[in-house]
Design a protein around this motif. Structure first.
Motif, PDB file in Angstrom:
ATOM      1  N   PRO A 116      12.326   8.818  14.741  1.00 56.52           N
ATOM      2  CA  PRO A 116      11.019   9.426  15.033  1.00 56.52           C
ATOM      3  C   PRO A 116      10.475  10.297  13.903  1.00 56.52           C
ATOM      4  CG  PRO A 116      12.583   9.803  16.832  1.00 56.52           C
ATOM      5  CD  PRO A 116      13.365   9.244  15.680  1.00 56.52           C
ATOM      6  N   ALA A 117      11.321  10.690  12.952  1.00 54.82           N
ATOM      7  CA  ALA A 117      10.827  11.442  11.793  1.00 54.82           C
ATOM      8  C   ALA A 117      10.294  10.487  10.717  1.00 54.82           C
ATOM      9  CB  ALA A 117      11.939  12.301  11.215  1.00 54.82           C
ATOM     10  N   TYR A 118      10.488   9.198  10.923  1.00 52.66           N
ATOM     11  CA  TYR A 118       9.985   8.151  10.017  1.00 52.66           C
ATOM     12  C   TYR A 118      10.469   8.344   8.576  1.00 52.66           C
ATOM     13  CZ  TYR A 118       7.074   7.053  14.024  1.00 52.66           C
ATOM     14  OH  TYR A 118       6.645   6.717  15.280  1.00 52.66           O
ATOM     15  N   GLU A 119      11.720   8.778   8.450  1.00 52.03           N
ATOM     16  CA  GLU A 119      12.258   9.026   7.103  1.00 52.03           C
ATOM     17  C   GLU A 119      12.413   7.751   6.293  1.00 52.03           C
ATOM     18  OE1 GLU A 119      15.713  11.651   6.545  1.00 52.03           O
ATOM     19  OE2 GLU A 119      15.221  12.357   8.549  1.00 52.03           O
ATOM     20  N   LYS A 120      12.747   6.651   6.980  1.00 51.59           N
ATOM     21  CA  LYS A 120      13.007   5.393   6.267  1.00 51.59           C
ATOM     22  C   LYS A 120      11.884   4.372   6.477  1.00 51.59           C
ATOM     23  CE  LYS A 120      17.537   5.906   4.968  1.00 51.59           C
ATOM     24  NZ  LYS A 120      17.606   7.333   4.848  1.00 51.59           N
ATOM     25  N   ALA A 121      10.937   4.704   7.302  1.00 55.43           N
ATOM     26  CA  ALA A 121       9.860   3.756   7.600  1.00 55.43           C
ATOM     27  C   ALA A 121       9.043   3.477   6.341  1.00 55.43           C
ATOM     28  CB  ALA A 121       8.952   4.329   8.683  1.00 55.43           C
ATOM     29  N   SER A 122       8.642   2.249   6.154  1.00 57.65           N
ATOM     30  CA  SER A 122       7.817   1.903   4.993  1.00 57.65           C
ATOM     31  C   SER A 122       6.488   2.636   5.052  1.00 57.65           C
ATOM     32  CB  SER A 122       7.591   0.395   4.954  1.00 57.65           C
ATOM     33  OG  SER A 122       8.825  -0.263   4.940  1.00 57.65           O
ATOM     34  N   THR A 123       6.016   2.889   6.255  1.00 53.59           N
ATOM     35  CA  THR A 123       4.723   3.559   6.419  1.00 53.59           C
ATOM     36  C   THR A 123       4.656   4.877   5.653  1.00 53.59           C
ATOM     37  OG1 THR A 123       4.439   2.544   8.590  1.00 53.59           O
ATOM     38  CG2 THR A 123       3.162   4.538   8.165  1.00 53.59           C
ATOM     39  N   THR A 124       5.767   5.613   5.632  1.00 49.79           N
ATOM     40  CA  THR A 124       5.734   6.925   4.986  1.00 49.79           C
ATOM     41  C   THR A 124       6.247   6.882   3.536  1.00 49.79           C
ATOM     42  OG1 THR A 124       7.876   7.343   5.995  1.00 49.79           O
ATOM     43  CG2 THR A 124       5.963   8.247   7.127  1.00 49.79           C
ATOM     44  N   LEU A 125       6.620   5.716   3.062  1.00 44.43           N
ATOM     45  CA  LEU A 125       7.195   5.625   1.704  1.00 44.43           C
ATOM     46  C   LEU A 125       6.352   4.739   0.796  1.00 44.43           C
ATOM     47  CD1 LEU A 125      10.949   5.213   2.763  1.00 44.43           C
ATOM     48  CD2 LEU A 125       9.867   7.252   1.803  1.00 44.43           C
ATOM     49  N   SER A 126       5.089   4.590   1.130  1.00 49.06           N
ATOM     50  CA  SER A 126       4.306   3.574   0.435  1.00 49.06           C
ATOM     51  C   SER A 126       3.360   4.184  -0.580  1.00 49.06           C
ATOM     52  CB  SER A 126       3.522   2.754   1.455  1.00 49.06           C
ATOM     53  OG  SER A 126       2.252   3.312   1.614  1.00 49.06           O
ATOM     54  N   MET A 127       2.479   3.342  -1.087  1.00 46.95           N
ATOM     55  CA  MET A 127       1.479   3.732  -2.092  1.00 46.95           C
ATOM     56  C   MET A 127       0.123   3.962  -1.410  1.00 46.95           C
ATOM     57  SD  MET A 127       1.714   3.845  -5.461  1.00 46.95           S
ATOM     58  CE  MET A 127       0.597   3.951  -6.843  1.00 46.95           C
ATOM     59  N   VAL A 128       0.044   3.577  -0.136  1.00 46.52           N
ATOM     60  CA  VAL A 128      -1.136   3.764   0.736  1.00 46.52           C
ATOM     61  C   VAL A 128      -2.463   3.308   0.163  1.00 46.52           C
ATOM     62  CG1 VAL A 128      -0.217   5.436   2.340  1.00 46.52           C
ATOM     63  CG2 VAL A 128      -1.177   6.281   0.219  1.00 46.52           C
ATOM     64  N   ASN A 129      -2.440   2.209  -0.507  1.00 44.87           N
ATOM     65  CA  ASN A 129      -3.682   1.658  -1.042  1.00 44.87           C
ATOM     66  C   ASN A 129      -4.295   0.680  -0.039  1.00 44.87           C
ATOM     67  OD1 ASN A 129      -5.530   0.987  -3.293  1.00 44.87           O
ATOM     68  ND2 ASN A 129      -4.568  -1.018  -3.131  1.00 44.87           N
ATOM     69  N   PHE A 130      -5.615   0.638   0.003  1.00 46.78           N
ATOM     70  CA  PHE A 130      -6.282  -0.449   0.734  1.00 46.78           C
ATOM     71  C   PHE A 130      -7.295  -1.104  -0.201  1.00 46.78           C
ATOM     72  CE2 PHE A 130     -10.466   1.408   1.737  1.00 46.78           C
ATOM     73  CZ  PHE A 130     -10.222   2.757   1.516  1.00 46.78           C
ATOM     74  N   ARG A 131      -7.407  -2.418  -0.067  1.00 45.05           N
ATOM     75  CA  ARG A 131      -8.250  -3.163  -1.002  1.00 45.05           C
ATOM     76  C   ARG A 131      -8.846  -4.379  -0.329  1.00 45.05           C
ATOM     77  NH1 ARG A 131      -4.449  -7.584  -3.026  1.00 45.05           N
ATOM     78  NH2 ARG A 131      -2.386  -6.809  -2.517  1.00 45.05           N
ATOM     79  N   ILE A 132     -10.048  -4.715  -0.749  1.00 41.80           N
ATOM     80  CA  ILE A 132     -10.629  -5.976  -0.275  1.00 41.80           C
ATOM     81  C   ILE A 132     -10.304  -7.104  -1.266  1.00 41.80           C
ATOM     82  CG2 ILE A 132     -12.465  -5.215   1.274  1.00 41.80           C
ATOM     83  CD1 ILE A 132     -13.155  -5.925  -2.337  1.00 41.80           C
ATOM     84  N   GLN A 133      -9.610  -6.763  -2.342  1.00 39.57           N
ATOM     85  CA  GLN A 133      -9.329  -7.776  -3.353  1.00 39.57           C
ATOM     86  C   GLN A 133      -8.104  -8.627  -2.983  1.00 39.57           C
ATOM     87  OE1 GLN A 133     -10.170  -7.359  -7.467  1.00 39.57           O
ATOM     88  NE2 GLN A 133     -10.746  -5.220  -7.237  1.00 39.57           N
ATOM     89  N   PHE A 134      -8.333  -9.540  -2.059  1.00 40.24           N
ATOM     90  CA  PHE A 134      -7.365 -10.587  -1.732  1.00 40.24           C
ATOM     91  C   PHE A 134      -8.082 -11.909  -1.953  1.00 40.24           C
ATOM     92  CE2 PHE A 134      -5.519  -7.107   0.717  1.00 40.24           C
ATOM     93  CZ  PHE A 134      -4.166  -7.305   0.554  1.00 40.24           C
TER      94      PHE A 134
END
Ligand SMILES: Cc1cc2nc3c(=O)[nH]c(=O)nc-3n(C[C@H](O)[C@H](O)[C@H](O)COP(=O)(O)OP(=O)(O)OC[C@H]3O[C@@H](n4cnc5c(N)ncnc54)[C@H](O)[C@@H]3O)c2cc1C
Length: 391
Positions: A41-59
């Protein structure tokens, strides 16, 4: 009172994907009984909290563009929509842009993708080296014919978005259980619930696998094999002697090196590499930065030649080895078992559309955005869905 051992839907993993699914299910049909089982529940290992948090329409795959377009529009209203009583989340939205530098070899594909994005009304343009230098004078852009720039893209606070989905889902009736799912239960070709590390069993006719990099482990307990592997990715935090005059967009070089400015005048950077280890390894490696990334960064941004490595971290990509795209939908060989897996490094920005889609599938509602191209049946048919939409 509802039976605490019996739910309509059990979600395995309460990261950003699981929490978005929980939010959408309880929003779309409020009486849906939803339990989210999250062991960290502390999300220590979750990818959500260890990411670069970018969002892009370039796909280049149209559906990936549409997914991000929805996220981008939603984020302007997100804090208001997600308010719970007096508490309004602050997602620190920063539309600082995404700049993909393109080499000659990649130019035809980049131009084709850009054309499609423009046809979908996305804000994206081609910048030649002079235009790049005018915007970002520190860049040595002459090495490339140009780049594709999407000014409305950027980054956000992923933890805040996760917590907003979680809080709103709970306010709508979802239950979060701090426990580990050790096995899926099934009977006669249909999922019937989950076993918990604490010893109990929860029953449900629908189970959604939102276990991120651990998705294959969860699926395996029901005899389901999915091509999702945990792969270590590292991010480094740099304090450069020379500071750019303003924010730098997420800048992606053709080699895959990417960097952007972070608050406090810092630079974040990383690069996915073929030799990145598979497994649940969270150690980070200073030498990789010193030997490989820094020289490459300093070649493109000579002013970053003098800098101090402040820290780094490692997180896991849930890589879909089949095609690098999400697996979304019911597993064809196990009724009631839904996958929202294999995001391969772009799951944060996909969470809003994915949560809505999985909820619509389970509740039998019409789709606001048809994401059936991501149906996991393609795993059984060995039919990869490539980013440019070609099979
Ligand atoms: C370094 C890095 C950079 C990234 N950059 C970006 C980016 O710029 N943009 C972007 O869109 N995406 C990015 N990503 C990818 C993004 O972080 C993921 O796609 C996204 O967070 C996936 O969310 P999730 O909820 O599926 O997984 P997670 O956040 O990992 O959540 C899964 C949860 O499931 C729980 N769980 C697992 N197994 C069990 C079990 N058996 N029982 C109970 N709970 C369980 C885990 O504890 C975990 O909390 C990046 C990832 C990394 C590592």
């Amino acid at each position: 009172m509802a039976d605490p051992k019996r739910y309509d839907v059990i979600i395995v993993g309460g990261g950003i994907i699981g929490s978005s699914v929980a939010y959408h299910l309880t929003r779309d049909r409020n009486e849906t009984n939803v339990a989210v089982v999250e062991r960290d529940p502390a999300y220590e290992k979750a990818s959500t909290t260890l990411s670069m948090v970018n969002f892009r329409i370039q796909f280049s795959l149209k559906e990936n563009v549409l997914i991000s377009q929805y996220t981008s529009e939603l984020f302007d209203r997100f804090e208001e929509i997600m308010q719970v009583r007096d508490t309004r989340p602050n997602i620190s939205l920063a539309r600082e842009g995404n700049l993909f530098l393109i080499n000659e070899a990649g130019r035809p594909a980049a131009e084709a993708s850009m054309k499609q994005q423009q046809e979908l009304s996305c804000d994206v343009e081609w910048l030649n080296p002079d235009a790049i230098k005018a915007k970002y004078p520190l860049y040595d852009a002459d090495q490339y014919p140009g780049g594709t720039f999407s000014p409305q893209d950027g980054h956000f606070d992923a933890y805040a978005v996760l917590m907003a989905y979680r809080a709103k889902a709970i306010s709508q009736g979802a239950v979060y259980i701090a426990d580990e799912v050790t096995g899926l239960k099934k009977n006669d070709g249909r999922v019937t619930g989950v076993e918990l590390a604490s010893g109990g069993v929860l029953e449900a006719e629908n189970v959604v696998n939102c276990a991120g990099a651990w998705a294959s482990e969860v699926a395996k307990t029901a005899g389901v094999s999915i091509p999702v592997i945990p792969t270590k990715r590292q991010i480094f935090v740099l304090d450069t002697a020379v500071k750019p005059a303003g924010p730098l967009p997420l800048t992606i070089l053709p080699s895959g090196l990417y960097f952007r400015t972070e608050t406090g005048g810092l630079i974040l950077l990383g690069k996915s590499m073929d030799e990145d280890p598979v497994g649940f390894d969270f150690t980070w490696d200073r030498d990789r930065f010193m030997d490989l990334l820094w020289p490459e960064l300093a070649e493109f941004v000579p002013a970053f030649d003098t800098a101090k490595l402040m820290r780094g971290w490692a997180g896991l990509y849930a890589v879909n080895e089949l095609d690098g795209n999400a697996l979304l939908g019911e597993w064809p060989e196990l009724k009631g078992f839904y996958l929202a897996n294999g995001f391969s490094g772009h799951g944060l920005q996909q969470a809003p559309a994915v949560g809505r889609y999985i909820s619509e599938l389970i509740l039998g509602k019409a789709h606001a955005l048809d994401l059936s191209v991501f149906n996991p049946v393609r795993v059984l048919e060995n039919r990869p869905l490539s980013e440019d939409g070609l099979v």
